[in-house]
Write an enzyme that holds these catalytic residues in place. Structure first.
Site, PDB file in Angstrom:
ATOM      1  N   ASP A  39       0.817  -1.213   0.000  1.00  0.00           N
ATOM      2  CA  ASP A  39       0.000   0.000   0.000  1.00  0.00           C
ATOM      3  C   ASP A  39       0.850   1.262   0.000  1.00  0.00           C
ATOM      4  OD1 ASP A  39      -2.408  -1.194  -0.022  1.00  0.00           O
ATOM      5  OD2 ASP A  39      -2.827  -0.958   2.110  1.00  0.00           O
ATOM      6  N   LYS A  61      -3.730   2.905  -2.401  1.00  0.00           N
ATOM      7  CA  LYS A  61      -5.026   3.619  -2.462  1.00  0.00           C
ATOM      8  C   LYS A  61      -4.802   4.895  -1.674  1.00  0.00           C
ATOM      9  CE  LYS A  61      -8.080  -0.282  -2.230  1.00  0.00           C
ATOM     10  NZ  LYS A  61      -7.396  -0.901  -1.121  1.00  0.00           N
ATOM     11  N   MET A 173      -8.428   8.498   8.905  1.00  0.00           N
ATOM     12  CA  MET A 173      -8.901   9.117   7.655  1.00  0.00           C
ATOM     13  C   MET A 173      -9.913  10.224   7.945  1.00  0.00           C
ATOM     14  SD  MET A 173      -9.366   5.642   5.422  1.00  0.00           S
ATOM     15  CE  MET A 173      -9.971   4.668   6.790  1.00  0.00           C
TER      16      MET A 173
END
Ligand SMILES: C[S@@+](CC[C@H](N)C(=O)[O-])C[C@H]1O[C@@H](n2cnc3c(N)ncnc32)[C@H](O)[C@@H]1O
Length: 262
Positions: A39, A61, A173
């Site tokens: 990632d 991502k 996030m």
């Protein structure tokens, strides 16, 4: 790759950034890997642990930016494993916390591929350790709530549980939408002067801390900006967070490490 051998996939936690925070089990899985799909959050320090003979593929991502599709990643892992490869899917932090471990496991197992999960140090634990606070605290922080600030396709979020005054909210996030999230928490009864913090680039050379209150955090985050990952915590436990630089002052040359206490 050995087509006669049974391939398998390990979903491996890379921890927050520093290579010495991955587990021995994770290290062994990396050393045995034929293919590593990693990632965007995995740091160069951790990538250096991958043997030169293993194929490495970035499948990052990145929030609202261009990223690799989940279907593509799933199919790639299954294809390598079915060809007999030992596949490591290397993810930031712990794969079981906002790491799509359940989706990837379900897809692979439905294809008959064996899956192992190797846990990692999650951002919340690493931030607490680096910045001198604890996620729980007797009497004032009896519960911990792990939450994401982002939902699939922007679905509405229910912040009622996070308004609990005895809970430490650990927000992943959540940086981009924290203005709205803070308003929602205050509207549901969380005091505006609740201690809050943003731990930026935890366990990386650019690590930084913003320690303030729930009402002021989004403004300070917007002022500072950040390209790196930001972990947010809200709750009485954040009161103990401190400038890590203070501890490092009498140590030999420290890496660039900024901190802000407001
Ligand atoms: C997709 S989630 C992955 C979480 C990861 N599985 C974990 O357990 O830490 C990504 C979010 O985790 C948080 N995060 C991960 N690594 C971080 C770090 N080194 N410093 C600060 N926040 C981090 C940030 O909130 C980031 O937006």
């Amino acid at each position: 790759m050995q087509p006669d051998r049974e391939g398998r996939v390990a979903l491996v936690g890379a921890g927050p950034g520093a290579a010495d925070l991955i587990t021995l089990r994770a290290l062994r899985a990396l050393e045995a890997a034929n293919v590593v799909l990693y990632d965007a959050l995995v740091t160069a320090d951790v990538l250096m642990l991958i043997p030169a003979c293993a194929r490495r593929i970035e499948v990052g991502k990145r929030g609202h930016r261009a990223s690799t599709g989940q279907d593509f990643i799933n199919r790639l892992m299954a294809r390598f494993a079915k060809a007999g490869a030992r596949v490591v899917r290397l993810k930031g932090g712990d794969p079981s916390l906002f790491g799509r471990a359940a989706e990837e496991r379900a897809f692979l197992e439905a294809q008959g591929v064996r899956v192992d999960v190797i846990p990692g140090v999650t951002a919340a634990s690493a931030a607490a350790a680096q910045f001198g606070f604890s996620l729980t605290k007797r009497d004032t922080a009896r519960r911990v709530l792990f939450a994401t600030g982002r939902t699939a396709r922007g679905a509405a979020m229910d912040w009622a549980a996070a308004a609990d005054a005895e809970a430490t909210l650990c927000l992943y996030m959540g940086c981009g939408d924290f203005d709205d999230i803070a308003r929602a928490l205050i509207a549901r009864g969380r005091a505006p002067d609740t201690p809050a913090l943003a731990a930026i680039d935890v366990e990386r050379p650019s690590a930084a801390l913003i320690k303030t209150t729930l009402a002021r955090l989004s403004g300070l985050l917007a002022e500072r900006g950040s390209d790196g990952p930001v972990f947010i915590a809200v709750g009485e436990a954040c009161q103990d967070a401190r400038d890590a630089d203070a501890d490092k002052r009498d140590r030999p040359p420290a890496p660039a490490h900024r901190s802000q206490q407001i």
